[in-house]
Scaffold this motif. Structure first.
Motif, PDB file in Angstrom:
ATOM      1  N   GLN A   6       0.435  -1.132   0.070  1.00 16.41           N
ATOM      2  CA  GLN A   6      -0.384  -0.311  -0.150  1.00 16.41           C
ATOM      3  C   GLN A   6       0.999   1.195  -0.098  1.00 16.41           C
ATOM      4  N   GLU A   7       2.467   1.477   0.612  1.00 16.00           N
ATOM      5  CA  GLU A   7       2.588   2.341   0.732  1.00 16.00           C
ATOM      6  C   GLU A   7       3.628   3.051  -0.754  1.00 16.00           C
ATOM      7  N   ILE A   8       4.664   1.543  -0.963  1.00 21.42           N
ATOM      8  CA  ILE A   8       4.449   2.016  -2.473  1.00 21.42           C
ATOM      9  C   ILE A   8       3.891   2.415  -2.883  1.00 21.42           C
ATOM     10  N   ALA A   9       2.499   1.384  -3.092  1.00 25.33           N
ATOM     11  CA  ALA A   9       1.530   2.442  -4.711  1.00 25.33           C
ATOM     12  C   ALA A   9       1.145   3.714  -4.029  1.00 25.33           C
ATOM     13  N   GLU A  10       1.395   4.377  -3.119  1.00 28.30           N
ATOM     14  CA  GLU A  10       0.881   5.327  -2.718  1.00 28.30           C
ATOM     15  C   GLU A  10       2.116   6.241  -3.575  1.00 28.30           C
ATOM     16  N   ARG A  11       3.108   6.102  -3.149  1.00 28.67           N
ATOM     17  CA  ARG A  11       4.408   6.740  -2.873  1.00 28.67           C
ATOM     18  C   ARG A  11       4.643   6.982  -5.165  1.00 28.67           C
ATOM     19  N   THR A  12       4.227   5.408  -4.696  1.00 28.07           N
ATOM     20  CA  THR A  12       4.247   5.558  -7.190  1.00 28.07           C
ATOM     21  C   THR A  12       2.866   6.329  -7.806  1.00 28.07           C
ATOM     22  N   GLY A  13       1.649   6.395  -6.861  1.00 29.80           N
ATOM     23  CA  GLY A  13       0.936   6.809  -7.856  1.00 29.80           C
ATOM     24  C   GLY A  13      -0.147   5.476  -8.485  1.00 29.80           C
ATOM     25  N   THR A  18      -1.307  -3.487  -9.685  1.00 27.69           N
ATOM     26  CA  THR A  18       0.220  -2.857  -9.835  1.00 27.69           C
ATOM     27  C   THR A  18       1.566  -2.832  -9.490  1.00 27.69           C
ATOM     28  N   VAL A  19       1.730  -2.995  -8.408  1.00 27.81           N
ATOM     29  CA  VAL A  19       2.738  -3.496  -7.404  1.00 27.81           C
ATOM     30  C   VAL A  19       2.750  -4.259  -7.158  1.00 27.81           C
ATOM     31  N   ASP A  20       2.155  -5.392  -6.837  1.00 24.13           N
ATOM     32  CA  ASP A  20       2.325  -6.098  -6.804  1.00 24.13           C
ATOM     33  C   ASP A  20       2.353  -7.387  -8.155  1.00 24.13           C
ATOM     34  N   ARG A  21       2.098  -7.014  -9.531  1.00 24.04           N
ATOM     35  CA  ARG A  21       2.801  -7.223 -10.747  1.00 24.04           C
ATOM     36  C   ARG A  21       4.088  -7.093 -11.052  1.00 24.04           C
ATOM     37  N   VAL A  22       4.774  -6.221 -10.693  1.00 20.11           N
ATOM     38  CA  VAL A  22       5.461  -5.859 -10.731  1.00 20.11           C
ATOM     39  C   VAL A  22       7.275  -6.471  -9.456  1.00 20.11           C
ATOM     40  N   LEU A  23       7.056  -6.264  -8.935  1.00 22.31           N
ATOM     41  CA  LEU A  23       7.865  -7.326  -7.450  1.00 22.31           C
ATOM     42  C   LEU A  23       7.328  -8.602  -7.316  1.00 22.31           C
ATOM     43  N   ASN A  24       6.560  -9.011  -8.089  1.00 23.59           N
ATOM     44  CA  ASN A  24       6.088 -10.582  -7.943  1.00 23.59           C
ATOM     45  C   ASN A  24       6.058 -10.807  -9.565  1.00 23.59           C
ATOM     46  N   HIS A  25       6.683 -10.142 -10.968  1.00 24.47           N
ATOM     47  CA  HIS A  25       6.524 -10.393 -11.964  1.00 24.47           C
ATOM     48  C   HIS A  25       5.573 -11.421 -13.069  1.00 24.47           C
ATOM     49  N   ARG A  26       4.611 -10.844 -12.429  1.00 28.74           N
ATOM     50  CA  ARG A  26       3.163 -11.306 -12.301  1.00 28.74           C
ATOM     51  C   ARG A  26       2.122 -10.109 -14.118  1.00 28.74           C
ATOM     52  N   PRO A  31       7.808  -0.698 -18.652  1.00 30.10           N
ATOM     53  CA  PRO A  31       9.160  -0.502 -18.143  1.00 30.10           C
ATOM     54  C   PRO A  31       8.978   1.022 -16.960  1.00 30.10           C
ATOM     55  N   GLU A  32       9.156   2.084 -17.377  1.00 24.76           N
ATOM     56  CA  GLU A  32       8.854   3.442 -16.786  1.00 24.76           C
ATOM     57  C   GLU A  32       8.266   2.774 -15.393  1.00 24.76           C
ATOM     58  N   VAL A  33       7.773   2.037 -15.255  1.00 25.57           N
ATOM     59  CA  VAL A  33       6.466   2.433 -14.305  1.00 25.57           C
ATOM     60  C   VAL A  33       7.278   0.868 -13.271  1.00 25.57           C
ATOM     61  N   ALA A  34       7.414  -0.124 -14.071  1.00 22.55           N
ATOM     62  CA  ALA A  34       7.776  -0.906 -13.158  1.00 22.55           C
ATOM     63  C   ALA A  34       9.775  -0.574 -12.348  1.00 22.55           C
ATOM     64  N   VAL A  35      10.234   0.178 -13.173  1.00 22.85           N
ATOM     65  CA  VAL A  35      11.782   0.999 -12.265  1.00 22.85           C
ATOM     66  C   VAL A  35      11.656   1.664 -11.675  1.00 22.85           C
ATOM     67  N   LYS A  36      10.066   2.314 -11.816  1.00 18.10           N
ATOM     68  CA  LYS A  36       9.700   3.066  -9.842  1.00 18.10           C
ATOM     69  C   LYS A  36       9.171   2.825  -8.607  1.00 18.10           C
ATOM     70  N   VAL A  37       8.404   1.779  -9.231  1.00 21.50           N
ATOM     71  CA  VAL A  37       7.780   0.609  -8.535  1.00 21.50           C
ATOM     72  C   VAL A  37       9.280  -0.334  -7.892  1.00 21.50           C
ATOM     73  N   THR A  38       9.815  -0.370  -8.354  1.00 21.25           N
ATOM     74  CA  THR A  38      11.276  -1.246  -8.256  1.00 21.25           C
ATOM     75  C   THR A  38      11.981  -0.415  -6.904  1.00 21.25           C
ATOM     76  N   GLN A  39      12.455   0.901  -7.323  1.00 19.38           N
ATOM     77  CA  GLN A  39      13.033   1.706  -6.831  1.00 19.38           C
ATOM     78  C   GLN A  39      12.226   2.229  -5.680  1.00 19.38           C
ATOM     79  N   VAL A  40      11.045   1.827  -4.942  1.00 27.06           N
ATOM     80  CA  VAL A  40      10.829   2.527  -4.418  1.00 27.06           C
ATOM     81  C   VAL A  40      10.647   1.866  -3.202  1.00 27.06           C
ATOM     82  N   ALA A  41      10.621   0.225  -3.845  1.00 27.84           N
ATOM     83  CA  ALA A  41      10.521  -0.960  -2.649  1.00 27.84           C
ATOM     84  C   ALA A  41      11.645  -1.006  -2.092  1.00 27.84           C
TER      85      ALA A  41
END
Length: 344
Positions: A6-13, A18-26, A31-41
């Motif tokens: 939830q915190e990652i989602a709030e910080r990345t907008g 979407t956060v779950d798909r990025v972090l669990n490769h689903r 790509p730009e969203v994946a990079v942003k989510v990964t950085q914040v995580a």
């Protein structure tokens, strides 16, 4: 305390899904969203459920070494790639994964083989590399993966026939086709075009050129390619090639540069002072190239998201070494991003 989805989602907008798909490769995420989510995580110290389970079961070993070998260390396009590498390196160090970087200023088979050898002697467990496309490097990478059990990820440039785990970078042939489409539209399908590449042993440049030439012949048969010349990524060579070509063909309508030395375009125009300059397409949104775009020296930049390439290559190896997690796909292509002075 580690962050939450939830915190990652709030910080990345973006959404929690979407956060779950990025972090669990689903599934696919831009790509730009994946990079942003990964950085914040990573900043929040978030770990996925599978990572926590592996840690609880005692199956995690962070005492790993990842080697990184680059090319063309002085080239401007490497700035973003190095930023991605250094960010990933800092994050990995926090987890006990040591990243060892070896940089090469050229595209040299002997030097690259020497750097790979040095990394093997230092005991690396995985290798991220921008390979020189040659038989010697191909054989060495195959020995690493097959005989020594060291996983390899290529990034930015790829190499056919090497047993690498994955490639992270631009679909270079498709990006070349994209450049041909842009050039054909600007020139209304008629006129002469000059193509400048870097080193022929760099597969990224070769594939871009293949895509450009193939698409131009198919979609714009009335356009003529007056030369495909190698600049070895040198500004002086780019300048000389353009000056000679514009002297021989005063009606030159377009210039494509798929590699380094782009400042040579500016120098050539300053020397020739054409009444109507040729249309120009360059690669990479570097600070200098952006200034050329803003000042109407060039018409389009094709960006390849170098940050994502450098960062993702190391992250994939860390996932494999620490969590035994395989890449989602063999080819992890970054976006083909087209920039004009109006959408920078």
């Amino acid at each position: 305390m580690a962050g939450t989805i939830q915190e990652i989602a709030e910080r990345t907008g973006v959404s929690r899904g979407t956060v779950d798909r990025v972090l669990n490769h689903r599934g696919r995420v831009r790509p730009e969203v994946a990079v942003k989510v990964t950085q914040v995580a990573e900043e929040l110290g978030y770990t996925t459920r599978s990572m926590r389970k592996a840690a609880a079961a005692g199956r995690v070993d962070f005492r790993k070494k990842i080697g990184v070998v680059t090319q063309l260390a002085g080239a401007s396009f490497m700035l973003e790639i190095m930023r991605g590498i250094e960010t990933a390196r800092a994050n990995m160090e926090k987890q006990g994964v040591h990243v060892i970087l070896k940089e090469s200023r050229g595209v040299d088979e002997a030097e690259q083989l020497r750097l790979i050898g040095e990394l093997v002697e230092e005991g690396i467990d995985g290798l991220a590399i921008m390979p020189v496309d040659c038989e010697g490097v191909r054989e060495r990478l195959n020995r690493l993966t097959v005989e020594e059990g060291i996983p390899v990820v290529t990034f930015n440039s790829d190499i056919v026939g090497a047993g690498r785990m994955s490639f992270v970078g631009l679909d270079n042939r498709k990006s070349g086709s994209t450049a041909a489409g842009l050039m054909g539209l600007m020139m209304r399908g008629v006129g002469r075009v000059l193509c400048i590449t870097g080193n022929f042993s760099n597969s990224a440049s070769s594939l871009r050129m293949d895509g450009f030439i193939g698409e131009l012949k198919t979609s714009f048969p009335e356009m003529e390619i007056v030369g495909v010349q190698s600049s070895f990524d040198r500004t002086e060579e780019v300048e000389q090639i353009i000056v000679k070509t514009m002297t021989a063909f005063p009606d030159l309508g377009g210039i494509l540069v798929v590699s380094g030395g782009q400042a040579g375009v500016v120098r050539a125009f300053e020397q020739m002072k054409p009444a109507h300059r040729p249309y120009v397409i360059l690669y990479d949104c570097t600070p200098k190239n952006i200034s050329y775009l803003q000042n109407d020296v060039v018409d389009f930049l094709i960006d390849q998201d170098g940050y994502h390439q450098g960062h993702r290559a190391i992250s994939l190896l860390a996932d494999k070494l620490c969590w035994n997690k395989e890449p989602e796909t063999e080819y992890m292509y970054t976006d083909i991003s087209i920039k004009t002075k109006y959408n920078l």
